[in-house]
Design a protein around this motif. Structure first.
Motif, PDB file in Angstrom:
ATOM      1  N   LEU A 102       0.834  -1.206   0.000  1.00 18.02           N
ATOM      2  CA  LEU A 102       0.000   0.000   0.000  1.00 18.02           C
ATOM      3  C   LEU A 102       0.869   1.256   0.000  1.00 18.02           C
ATOM      4  CD1 LEU A 102      -2.776  -1.048   2.556  1.00 18.02           C
ATOM      5  CD2 LEU A 102      -3.046  -0.731   0.084  1.00 18.02           C
ATOM      6  N   TRP A 103       1.975   1.204   0.733  1.00 13.22           N
ATOM      7  CA  TRP A 103       2.860   2.367   0.793  1.00 13.22           C
ATOM      8  C   TRP A 103       3.486   2.639  -0.568  1.00 13.22           C
ATOM      9  CZ3 TRP A 103       3.672   6.766   2.526  1.00 13.22           C
ATOM     10  CH2 TRP A 103       4.932   7.401   2.506  1.00 13.22           C
ATOM     11  N   GLU A 104       3.885   1.573  -1.278  1.00 12.72           N
ATOM     12  CA  GLU A 104       4.426   1.737  -2.626  1.00 12.72           C
ATOM     13  C   GLU A 104       3.387   2.357  -3.564  1.00 12.72           C
ATOM     14  OE1 GLU A 104       7.484   1.256  -3.673  1.00 12.72           O
ATOM     15  OE2 GLU A 104       8.158   0.564  -1.694  1.00 12.72           O
ATOM     16  N   MET A 105       2.150   1.925  -3.424  1.00 11.70           N
ATOM     17  CA  MET A 105       1.078   2.465  -4.256  1.00 11.70           C
ATOM     18  C   MET A 105       0.801   3.927  -3.906  1.00 11.70           C
ATOM     19  SD  MET A 105      -1.295  -0.964  -4.015  1.00 11.70           S
ATOM     20  CE  MET A 105      -2.695  -0.441  -4.988  1.00 11.70           C
ATOM     21  N   GLN A 106       0.856   4.246  -2.618  1.00  8.86           N
ATOM     22  CA  GLN A 106       0.630   5.630  -2.206  1.00  8.86           C
ATOM     23  C   GLN A 106       1.729   6.551  -2.747  1.00  8.86           C
ATOM     24  OE1 GLN A 106      -0.373   4.135   2.076  1.00  8.86           O
ATOM     25  NE2 GLN A 106      -0.801   6.318   2.052  1.00  8.86           N
ATOM     26  N   LYS A 107       2.978   6.082  -2.668  1.00  5.84           N
ATOM     27  CA  LYS A 107       4.081   6.900  -3.187  1.00  5.84           C
ATOM     28  C   LYS A 107       3.928   7.120  -4.691  1.00  5.84           C
ATOM     29  CE  LYS A 107       7.513   4.430  -1.575  1.00  5.84           C
ATOM     30  NZ  LYS A 107       8.919   4.029  -1.337  1.00  5.84           N
ATOM     31  N   LYS A 108       3.567   6.041  -5.389  1.00  9.20           N
ATOM     32  CA  LYS A 108       3.415   6.141  -6.842  1.00  9.20           C
ATOM     33  C   LYS A 108       2.303   7.108  -7.225  1.00  9.20           C
ATOM     34  CE  LYS A 108       2.290   3.282 -10.872  1.00  9.20           C
ATOM     35  NZ  LYS A 108       1.902   1.908 -11.316  1.00  9.20           N
ATOM     36  N   ASP A 109       1.183   7.080  -6.486  1.00  8.30           N
ATOM     37  CA  ASP A 109       0.018   7.903  -6.818  1.00  8.30           C
ATOM     38  C   ASP A 109      -0.032   9.209  -6.045  1.00  8.30           C
ATOM     39  OD1 ASP A 109      -0.714   5.816  -8.439  1.00  8.30           O
ATOM     40  OD2 ASP A 109      -2.112   4.942  -6.990  1.00  8.30           O
ATOM     41  N   CYS A 110       0.993   9.439  -5.191  1.00 11.08           N
ATOM     42  CA  CYS A 110       1.023  10.652  -4.350  1.00 11.08           C
ATOM     43  C   CYS A 110      -0.257  10.764  -3.516  1.00 11.08           C
ATOM     44  CB  CYS A 110       1.196  11.910  -5.218  1.00 11.08           C
ATOM     45  SG  CYS A 110       2.732  11.926  -6.154  1.00 11.08           S
ATOM     46  N   GLN A 111      -0.594   9.680  -2.853  1.00  8.74           N
ATOM     47  CA  GLN A 111      -1.798   9.629  -2.041  1.00  8.74           C
ATOM     48  C   GLN A 111      -1.423   9.477  -0.564  1.00  8.74           C
ATOM     49  OE1 GLN A 111      -5.127   9.796  -2.618  1.00  8.74           O
ATOM     50  NE2 GLN A 111      -4.804  10.274  -4.784  1.00  8.74           N
TER      51      GLN A 111
END
Length: 949
Positions: free
Chosen positions: A616-625
């Motif tokens: 989830l953290w990787e996805m948040q970093k990628k999407d700036c969320q």
């Protein structure tokens, strides 16, 4: 080392296909290839993929799991026997007994207490041995770790004793362990040529022991050996340990789309998976062997079988994972038997445990004359009869088998149902069941005898009951029989315990280590696998449940006697290494898939896995969320928080017909006054709360004893004028002794003995401080006890049973004994009662019992009510005096006849309401006062109501 000696495969590729590409074939002959996997399951997929590619018959490669490979190599030169864990514990136990300073001193000298410790010791020394830790290092462990606790240090010093003696002893006895085989093969691998193979492939390995590293180094130095692995997190560090310099080319993130599902509990996950499977079916999709349902926790297996796999045909899924034997119904059944046998006291069984056992489906469905319902009738009748004597908690099996009254009741029931079975045959059937089950488990010669009797029990149940009709009974029983067979073949078979409890403790602890395998090999349909079964396999569709912390990765449960810092200094794997293994295989499984659905439980006691948090953290970093919740779908239940009020019940024709011939009692009227529904369920439908033998005293038990004792005592004095001389406490003691003998047997013990003493003391005070005080200044004659009245008044049939009728001076007094201490349950508040306000009746009338009894007696004996008095005696009061325990209906100084007429009018108005066909039975007005302790609240749906107290 040359780079061509290994192949790093991208995680999204199929490892099996990469292996096939690197096999050497001679036409359709692949037998000159040897493939070694970490586990066994990939072999099935390799053979299937080869068959797909070749499309004709072929000779497959030689395929091993690493364990099977070691055994194959070892047994080529050595003929000793591979040690089972039971054998190992048996050897360790003997070493423990022989030690001058045993571990735990005297705490672990019995085999049942030593067994779990022995498993830990065996696990630890095996790990030390396979990692080639020298004895000198184990002995000097106190110097490796600073501030090690004294107790731990002493354990480790004992561990070095076992480490030295165990392997010497096993060699002497002609055994070898898994670790000793690995270690020996690693030391002699250079002598094995494997010349029959042109190609040897080591596939899909990650973490290796020191013995495995030595084996791999030697084999990879040969021209015909190839290492194939999946690139993933931590693989470079692992390869460096065997001399391969490899830098991972794998990116950290996951490029595929992953669906996350949060559920409040396990059932939500299962229902979520069920919904996805339904959607696939409705779309016409086919869940083939490229689809995986991964279950890291075996707890979820049966919910998935019943709620998800039931949507598929049996040939469209395959299960391959272990399920703990201690969670099967068979273990529950045997455990019930062990608890029953353990509770036997002086050859008498504890009745609650006995009933729990004989009412188990495996027992009550044993055939009698090829019919199962007959045994059910027998044991449910036994349950009813023993429950009627619920305070007698111990009986011998002989008493149950030869109880003439009980046999007559069973015989009559059989006759009514058209069965011609003699009482002798009924008795013999009960005896046979007792003999084949309970009696068989009261004595064992040794562990082998115990094992044999367990097997005989399972075979008896299999042959004589309907248990075998359950689809899972056979695999469960087969797993049990295999586990018991291991005991017979092990060195532990000759060990004896000091009592039966020791055998049972050993059995429970042993079964905790055993699984029943769901070993599916058909590679068709949806694959249902445990997490580690997925290693080195690729799937297009992955559904993974229970991705929670402490499950994936597994909880850090210290199964080792060696503390963390000592393990680290010795170079032994720690929980950190275990977490890395889980992370690696989790990552490559997901990267090899096309569609991934991950489920986890999230509530006060469960958190999502750290692996999910990382993704989830990787996805948040990628999407700036900032918020990770946008990536998670929440599985919710449609829960209605409305608390429905109970509905009224219309009187049907059959109800009206029943009421026309109904005989009313005081308890029936009290019940109706509180709640019309309670009256309907209790007195019209005759739904009674099932009596259970719990071994605990309840208020009703004490009330029954006290009533019986006083009734017998005063019946002996019927017609006499009571005096201080004839109110003998010794007579009361004799009656109580006789009652306790009837209820509990000749020697009541424990709580029964204490209750007996308390009742005696309290009734002595009743005689001394109440009755003797009355007779000092008054004449008192017992007219009758337990006096029954059946009478018709104003077309209504009325009945009652009066505890005691006394003549006190010139007045007849109706006595009702209450073991309660609170007058509030029985008092009538005439100061607030309004005869014209129907709602006030329930509010201010505690009980109609006294005026109802006075009505019955006056009508039956034609006595004017002014010459009667009704009185409760509250025997539960701590202080016994006339003022404290008497709760009279009339005020003695100024009797109010109008109050009686008011209650009499209410009684007949209630009788009119009940018999009126147009008036339904309505629920109580005050639910909080009436419902919390009602036996019928579940029928009404008012179990949500909280008490006013």
């Amino acid at each position: 080392m040359q780079s061509q000696r290994f192949i790093a495969d991208a995680p999204q590729n199929n490892l099996i296909n990469k292996i096939i590409y690197n096999l050497i074939a001679d036409g359709q002959d692949y037998s000159r290839n040897m493939v070694i996997f970490p586990n066994r399951r990939p072999a099935h997929f390799l053979r299937k993929e080869l068959a797909k590619e070749i499309q004709t018959s072929f000779i497959p490669p030689v395929i091993f799991s690493i364990d099977d490979f070691i055994d194959h190599v070892y047994e080529h030169e050595n003929k000793d026997i591979k040690l089972d864990a039971l054998d190992a514990v048996s050897i360790l136990y003997k070493l423990q007994r022989e030690s001058s300073s045993p571990i735990g001193e005297r705490n672990f000298l019995e085999p049942d207490s030593f067994f779990p410790l022995g498993l830990k010791i065996y696990s630890d020394i095996e790990e030390l041995f396979i990692e080639k830790i020298p004895l000198s290092q184990v002995k000097e462990i106190d110097q490796l770790v600073a501030d090690i606790p004294t107790q731990t240090l002493n354990r480790l010093k004992k561990l070095s004793y076992f480490y030295k003696e165990f392997y010497e002893k096993t060699t002497e006895l002609g055994y070898s362990s898994r670790s000793s085989r690995y270690r020996k093969v690693s030391e002699q691998i250079k002598n094995y040529r494997f010349s029959e193979f042109e190609r040897i492939i080591l596939a899909g390995f990650f973490a290796l022991t020191r013995s495995e590293k030595d084996i791999f180094k030697n084999m990879l130095s040969r021209d015909n050996t190839l290492l194939i692995f999946k690139d993933g997190t931590g693989i470079g560090e692992r390869l460096a340990e065997i001399g391969i310099n490899y830098k991972s080319a794998c990116s950290e993130g996951l490029s595929l789309e992953i669906h996350f599902y949060s559920s409040p509990d396990t059932h939500g996950q299962v229902f979520g998976l069920s919904r996805l499977i339904k959607n696939e079916i409705e779309r016409g999709s086919h869940l083939d062997e490229k689809s995986l349902a991964a279950l890291p926790s075996s707890d979820t297996l049966f919910p998935v079988i019943h709620n998800c796999l039931s949507l598929l045909s049996p040939d469209s899924y395959n299960i391959s994972m272990g399920y703990p034997l201690h969670r099967t119904p068979i273990f529950g059944f045997i455990n019930n038997l062990m608890e029953l046998v353990t509770s036997i006291n002086d050859d008498k069984v504890y009745i609650p445990d006995y009933l729990r056992f004989v009412l188990h489906p495996y027992i009550k469905n044993i055939h009698l004359d090829n019919k199962i319902e007959l045994t059910r009738i027998i044991f449910h009748t036994i349950e009813d009869e023993l429950s009627a004597k619920r305070m007698n908690t111990f009986l011998s099996l002989w008493e149950i088998e030869n109880d003439e009254k009980l046999l007559n009741i069973i015989f009559d029931k059989f006759t009514e149902s058209g069965e011609n079975i003699s009482k002798e045959k009924i008795s013999n059937h009960i005896k046979t069941i007792h003999e084949k089950t309970i009696n068989k488990f009261t004595f064992f010669r040794d562990t082998r005898d115990f094992s044999e009797k367990c097997r005989e029990l399972l075979l008896y149940i299999y042959n004589e009951s309907t248990a075998r009709l359950h689809p899972l009974f056979y695999p469960f029983s087969e797993a049990f029989l295999d586990s018991l067979q291991r005991i017979d073949k092990s060195l532990i078979k000759d060990i004896s315990f000091s009592d039966t409890k020791g055998y049972f403790t050993f059995f429970r602890r042993y079964i905790m280590t055993c699984d029943t395998p769901f070993e599916g090999t058909p590679l068709r349909g949806l694959q249902v696998l445990g997490f580690l079964e997925t290693r080195n396999l690729s799937f297009d569709n992955v559904y993974m449940l229970d991705v929670n912390e402490d499950i994936l990765p597994a909880a850090n449960k210290e199964k080792s006697l060696i503390p963390f810092m000592a393990r680290k200094n010795l170079g032994l794997p720690t929980y950190i290494d275990s977490d890395k293994i889980f992370e690696y295989y989790f990552e490559i499984l997901l990267k090899g898939a096309k569609n991934v659905h991950i489920f986890f439980v999230e509530n006060d006691s469960a958190d999502k896995s750290r692996f999910i948090e990382k993704m989830l953290w990787e996805m948040q970093k990628k999407d700036c969320q900032l918020d990770s919740k946008r990536y998670i779908k929440s599985i919710q239940y449609d829960v209605s928080l409305r608390n429905p009020a109970p509905k009224k019940i219309i009187k049907t024709g059959k109800v009206i017909e029943a009421l026309q011939d109904f005989t009313y009692s005081a308890s029936a009227l009290d019940s109706y006054l509180v709640c019309g529904l309670r009256f309907y369920y209790n007195h019209i439908l005759d739904l009674q709360k099932k009596q259970e033998i719990t071994g605990d005293f309840e208020k009703s038990d004490i009330g029954s004893l006290v009533h019986n004792a006083l009734q017998k005592y005063f019946k002996q004095r019927k017609g006499e004028n009571l005096s201080e001389q004839n109110l003998s406490p010794a007579d009361l003691d004799n009656i109580l002794d006789s009652l306790f003998k009837e209820y509990f047997g000749s020697e009541p013990s424990g709580s029964a003995y204490l209750i007996k003493r308390q009742i005696k003391k309290h009734l002595h005070e009743l005689l001394k401080k109440y009755y003797i005080q009355i007779v000092k200044n008054n004449t008192l004659k017992i007219i009758d006890c337990e006096y029954k009245i059946d009478i018709r008044v104003n077309s209504y049939k009325l009945k009652g049973r009066l505890d005691s009728i006394e003549k006190r001076n010139d007045k007849t007094v109706i006595i009702d004994y209450k073991t309660s201490s609170s007058p509030s349950y029985y008092t009538i508040r005439f100061d607030k009662l309004n005869i014209h306000d129907r709602d006030s009746w329930q509010e201010y009338i505690g009980s109609l019992q006294l005026p109802f009894y006075m009505l019955l007696y006056s009508e039956s004996k034609k006595i004017d009510i002014s010459n009667l008095q009704g009185m409760f005696l509250l025997l539960g009061k701590n202080i016994i005096t006339q003022k404290e325990i008497e709760l009279p209906f009339f005020n003695e100084e100024s009797p109010d006849m109008q109050s009686y007429e008011t209650i009499k009018s209410i009684i007949f108005r209630l009788l009119g309401e009940i018999s009126d066909s147009s008036k339904p039975f309505i629920p109580a007005k005050n639910l909080r006062k009436s419902c919390p302790f009602c036996d019928y609240k579940n029928l009404c749906g008012t179990q949500w109501v909280l008490s006013l107290q």
